[in-house]
Structure formats: structure tokens, C-alpha cells
Design a protein around this motif. Sequence first.
Motif, PDB file in Angstrom:
ATOM      1  N   ASP A  25     135.678 137.237 -45.761  1.00 24.86           N
ATOM      2  CA  ASP A  25     136.596 136.116 -45.526  1.00 24.86           C
ATOM      3  C   ASP A  25     137.359 136.311 -44.220  1.00 24.86           C
ATOM      4  OD1 ASP A  25     138.136 133.870 -45.700  1.00 24.86           O
ATOM      5  OD2 ASP A  25     139.539 134.695 -47.168  1.00 24.86           O
ATOM      6  N   SER A  26     136.743 135.907 -43.120  1.00 24.73           N
ATOM      7  CA  SER A  26     137.441 136.011 -41.835  1.00 24.73           C
ATOM      8  C   SER A  26     138.556 134.976 -41.700  1.00 24.73           C
ATOM      9  CB  SER A  26     136.438 135.843 -40.682  1.00 24.73           C
ATOM     10  OG  SER A  26     135.740 134.622 -40.796  1.00 24.73           O
ATOM     11  N   ASP A  27     138.568 133.957 -42.562  1.00 24.16           N
ATOM     12  CA  ASP A  27     139.623 132.939 -42.483  1.00 24.16           C
ATOM     13  C   ASP A  27     141.004 133.512 -42.788  1.00 24.16           C
ATOM     14  OD1 ASP A  27     137.802 131.047 -41.773  1.00 24.16           O
ATOM     15  OD2 ASP A  27     137.805 129.974 -43.685  1.00 24.16           O
ATOM     16  N   CYS A  28     141.054 134.675 -43.395  1.00 28.08           N
ATOM     17  CA  CYS A  28     142.361 135.278 -43.688  1.00 28.08           C
ATOM     18  C   CYS A  28     143.084 135.671 -42.402  1.00 28.08           C
ATOM     19  CB  CYS A  28     142.213 136.474 -44.617  1.00 28.08           C
ATOM     20  SG  CYS A  28     141.377 137.911 -43.889  1.00 28.08           S
ATOM     21  N   PHE A  29     142.360 135.734 -41.277  1.00 30.73           N
ATOM     22  CA  PHE A  29     142.964 136.080 -39.995  1.00 30.73           C
ATOM     23  C   PHE A  29     143.357 134.851 -39.177  1.00 30.73           C
ATOM     24  CE2 PHE A  29     140.152 139.665 -41.072  1.00 30.73           C
ATOM     25  CZ  PHE A  29     141.079 140.689 -41.085  1.00 30.73           C
ATOM     26  N   GLY A  30     143.084 133.656 -39.707  1.00 28.54           N
ATOM     27  CA  GLY A  30     143.434 132.422 -39.007  1.00 28.54           C
ATOM     28  C   GLY A  30     142.257 131.473 -38.936  1.00 28.54           C
ATOM     29  N   THR A  31     142.552 130.175 -38.891  1.00 30.86           N
ATOM     30  CA  THR A  31     141.518 129.148 -38.830  1.00 30.86           C
ATOM     31  C   THR A  31     141.784 128.217 -37.661  1.00 30.86           C
ATOM     32  OG1 THR A  31     142.737 127.683 -40.326  1.00 30.86           O
ATOM     33  CG2 THR A  31     141.159 129.196 -41.331  1.00 30.86           C
ATOM     34  N   PHE A  32     140.692 127.706 -37.061  1.00 29.50           N
ATOM     35  CA  PHE A  32     140.853 126.751 -35.964  1.00 29.50           C
ATOM     36  C   PHE A  32     141.515 125.463 -36.436  1.00 29.50           C
ATOM     37  CE2 PHE A  32     137.116 129.118 -34.110  1.00 29.50           C
ATOM     38  CZ  PHE A  32     137.829 129.661 -33.067  1.00 29.50           C
ATOM     39  N   ARG A  78     143.825 125.205 -38.523  1.00 31.08           N
ATOM     40  CA  ARG A  78     145.254 125.454 -38.653  1.00 31.08           C
ATOM     41  C   ARG A  78     145.787 125.558 -40.085  1.00 31.08           C
ATOM     42  NH1 ARG A  78     144.150 122.264 -34.643  1.00 31.08           N
ATOM     43  NH2 ARG A  78     144.668 120.262 -35.586  1.00 31.08           N
ATOM     44  N   GLU A  79     144.895 125.639 -41.076  1.00 31.87           N
ATOM     45  CA  GLU A  79     145.411 125.924 -42.419  1.00 31.87           C
ATOM     46  C   GLU A  79     146.094 127.288 -42.446  1.00 31.87           C
ATOM     47  OE1 GLU A  79     141.256 124.045 -43.291  1.00 31.87           O
ATOM     48  OE2 GLU A  79     142.191 125.261 -41.729  1.00 31.87           O
ATOM     49  N   LYS A  80     145.530 128.224 -41.673  1.00 31.97           N
ATOM     50  CA  LYS A  80     146.090 129.578 -41.585  1.00 31.97           C
ATOM     51  C   LYS A  80     146.240 129.919 -40.109  1.00 31.97           C
ATOM     52  CE  LYS A  80     147.015 133.910 -42.952  1.00 31.97           C
ATOM     53  NZ  LYS A  80     147.450 134.468 -41.656  1.00 31.97           N
ATOM     54  N   PRO A  81     147.470 130.078 -39.628  1.00 37.21           N
ATOM     55  CA  PRO A  81     147.662 130.432 -38.216  1.00 37.21           C
ATOM     56  C   PRO A  81     147.194 131.853 -37.934  1.00 37.21           C
ATOM     57  CG  PRO A  81     149.761 130.454 -39.375  1.00 37.21           C
ATOM     58  CD  PRO A  81     148.757 129.909 -40.339  1.00 37.21           C
ATOM     59  N   ARG A  82     146.748 132.088 -36.705  1.00 38.35           N
ATOM     60  CA  ARG A  82     146.371 133.449 -36.297  1.00 38.35           C
ATOM     61  C   ARG A  82     147.634 134.194 -35.900  1.00 38.35           C
ATOM     62  NH1 ARG A  82     142.200 133.807 -31.526  1.00 38.35           N
ATOM     63  NH2 ARG A  82     144.065 133.396 -30.303  1.00 38.35           N
ATOM     64  N   ASP A  83     147.846 135.346 -36.495  1.00 37.57           N
ATOM     65  CA  ASP A  83     149.086 136.101 -36.300  1.00 37.57           C
ATOM     66  C   ASP A  83     148.998 137.148 -35.195  1.00 37.57           C
ATOM     67  OD1 ASP A  83     150.345 134.719 -38.404  1.00 37.57           O
ATOM     68  OD2 ASP A  83     149.498 136.095 -39.885  1.00 37.57           O
ATOM     69  N   HIS A  84     147.792 137.391 -34.662  1.00 33.32           N
ATOM     70  CA  HIS A  84     147.620 138.464 -33.685  1.00 33.32           C
ATOM     71  C   HIS A  84     146.813 137.958 -32.488  1.00 33.32           C
ATOM     72  CE1 HIS A  84     149.165 141.281 -36.686  1.00 33.32           C
ATOM     73  NE2 HIS A  84     148.376 140.691 -37.558  1.00 33.32           N
ATOM     74  N   SER A  85     146.759 138.767 -31.441  1.00 38.71           N
ATOM     75  CA  SER A  85     145.974 138.426 -30.269  1.00 38.71           C
ATOM     76  C   SER A  85     144.500 138.346 -30.642  1.00 38.71           C
ATOM     77  CB  SER A  85     146.167 139.474 -29.181  1.00 38.71           C
ATOM     78  OG  SER A  85     145.544 140.699 -29.573  1.00 38.71           O
ATOM     79  N   GLN A 145     141.945 139.916 -29.373  1.00 34.61           N
ATOM     80  CA  GLN A 145     141.331 141.241 -29.456  1.00 34.61           C
ATOM     81  C   GLN A 145     141.767 141.975 -30.709  1.00 34.61           C
ATOM     82  OE1 GLN A 145     140.900 143.427 -25.825  1.00 34.61           O
ATOM     83  NE2 GLN A 145     141.074 145.414 -26.825  1.00 34.61           N
ATOM     84  N   GLU A 146     143.043 141.893 -31.051  1.00 36.48           N
ATOM     85  CA  GLU A 146     143.517 142.552 -32.258  1.00 36.48           C
ATOM     86  C   GLU A 146     142.910 141.900 -33.502  1.00 36.48           C
ATOM     87  OE1 GLU A 146     145.380 145.076 -34.913  1.00 36.48           O
ATOM     88  OE2 GLU A 146     144.988 145.292 -32.774  1.00 36.48           O
ATOM     89  N   THR A 147     142.748 140.590 -33.470  1.00 33.98           N
ATOM     90  CA  THR A 147     142.126 139.904 -34.601  1.00 33.98           C
ATOM     91  C   THR A 147     140.685 140.350 -34.779  1.00 33.98           C
ATOM     92  OG1 THR A 147     143.561 137.973 -34.305  1.00 33.98           O
ATOM     93  CG2 THR A 147     141.539 137.641 -35.554  1.00 33.98           C
ATOM     94  N   ALA A 148     139.941 140.451 -33.669  1.00 35.92           N
ATOM     95  CA  ALA A 148     138.560 140.937 -33.753  1.00 35.92           C
ATOM     96  C   ALA A 148     138.526 142.357 -34.302  1.00 35.92           C
ATOM     97  CB  ALA A 148     137.905 140.870 -32.383  1.00 35.92           C
ATOM     98  N   ARG A 149     139.435 143.209 -33.834  1.00 35.10           N
ATOM     99  CA  ARG A 149     139.492 144.592 -34.315  1.00 35.10           C
ATOM    100  C   ARG A 149     139.760 144.625 -35.824  1.00 35.10           C
ATOM    101  NH1 ARG A 149     143.268 146.136 -31.275  1.00 35.10           N
ATOM    102  NH2 ARG A 149     141.964 147.071 -29.648  1.00 35.10           N
ATOM    103  N   ARG A 150     140.668 143.795 -36.289  1.00 32.48           N
ATOM    104  CA  ARG A 150     140.993 143.778 -37.715  1.00 32.48           C
ATOM    105  C   ARG A 150     139.811 143.277 -38.550  1.00 32.48           C
ATOM    106  NH1 ARG A 150     146.950 143.403 -39.144  1.00 32.48           N
ATOM    107  NH2 ARG A 150     147.994 144.334 -37.351  1.00 32.48           N
ATOM    108  N   LYS A 151     139.065 142.320 -38.012  1.00 31.50           N
ATOM    109  CA  LYS A 151     137.859 141.874 -38.713  1.00 31.50           C
ATOM    110  C   LYS A 151     136.853 143.025 -38.850  1.00 31.50           C
ATOM    111  CE  LYS A 151     137.839 137.014 -37.186  1.00 31.50           C
ATOM    112  NZ  LYS A 151     137.079 136.013 -36.405  1.00 31.50           N
TER     113      LYS A 151
END
Length: 210
Positions: free
Chosen positions: A39-46, A48-55, A57-63
Motif C-alpha cells: 500500500d504505497s498510498d499510505c505515503f500520499g496520493t496524487f 489528495r485523499e492522503k497528503p504526502r508528508d515527506h520529500s 526522495q524520503e518518500t521513495a526511501r520509506r517505500k
Amino acid sequence: MSFFAGRTAILGTKHHKEKVIAPILAEVGVEVTVPAEFDSDCFGTFSREKPRDHSPQETARRKAELALNAPGYDLALASEGSFGPHPQMPMLPANHEIVILVDHQQGLELVGEVLSLDTNFAHAQVSSLDAALDFAQRIGFPEHGVIVMPQAQSRPDDPIYKGIRTIAALDQAIHQALKHSGTGTVHLETDMRAMMNPTRMTVIAQATRE
């Protein structure tokens, strides 16, 4: 990258990015697998149901790190994209893609990055199917998907219709979204999720090769 040969990398995606990433990794002897129910949507969605909380690069790293929670893997990949005005040419939209490789065995992190003007990122306000089709054709419909919502800044109870690739689905989404709009218009935008956007897939492939 020959020292990766013979290994398997787990790719943190739910949007079928393996279609462009896996063939490139195969060239250097790396097999790519995708975790079930990731579930990559937990890091944010285009949308906008879920905003991206990190940069990005950091989001990719967390995935990638989340993918490594699957037992038996120490090599992971993930990507993250963002869209907006080009930093040097703000009148033009740009696609910034990052692909990250995390290797727990070697203690390495490699990042590929591309800033591309090759994007169909766009949006419009429309009040009819004809106007919606004009927009959709400009962004490459039906090969590229469309998102419909009552307004650009959606409210918690607003419906969001994603992955639209047929005229019938577009007509129905506009009809339903108009019921919630209150303005007589609805918001359309390009569906930028990778599996809905072949143009973006091409840029992801470029970033993978970087």
C-alpha cells in the motif's frame, strides 16, 4: 552495478511500475518482485485523499524500507514522482521522478533522478461532457486516465473518480460530481498514477537508468 547480479530486489509499488523497472534491472542480472498487497498510498496520493508528508526522495526511501519488511529480502527499489512548474521555465509543467535502490547487504543507497518536460500533467474546470472530452483528448485519453472530482480542493465527503478511460465512465463521473459541486462545474485532472499514465512510465524508466 554488476555486483548486484544474481540477486532479487523487491519493488515497493502498487501501480505496476515493475513493467518498466524490471526489464532494466534484468539487464544487470537482478530479478524484480513485487510484494503482495503493498500500500504505497499510505505515503500520499496524487488525488489528495492522503497528503504526502515527506520529500519525494524520503518518500521513495520509506517505500523501499516498507517493502523490505517482507521476509527474505535485503535489496529493495521504490520510486516517487512529483509534478509542477519547471524551476527554470515556470510556464511549463514538469515531471520530477526519483528511483531509489536500498541495499542492506552492501549498506548502499543509490538514487536515479530525472526532471522532464515530457508530461501531460494538467487540469481543467468543465461543465459538460464535450468540454471534458476536449481536455481528455489533450492529455492522451483513453491511453491516459482522467480523474474527476467536484472541486480541486476536495472536501472529506466529496467523491473522487479515478482511472477513467472510457467515455461512458467519464460521462457518469461528471454527472455524479456535478451533484456535489454546487458551482455547476467539476474539476478534471490527468491521472498521474503510473499504471494510468504511459508518459510518466517512460520518465520512470529514464530515472531507473540514471
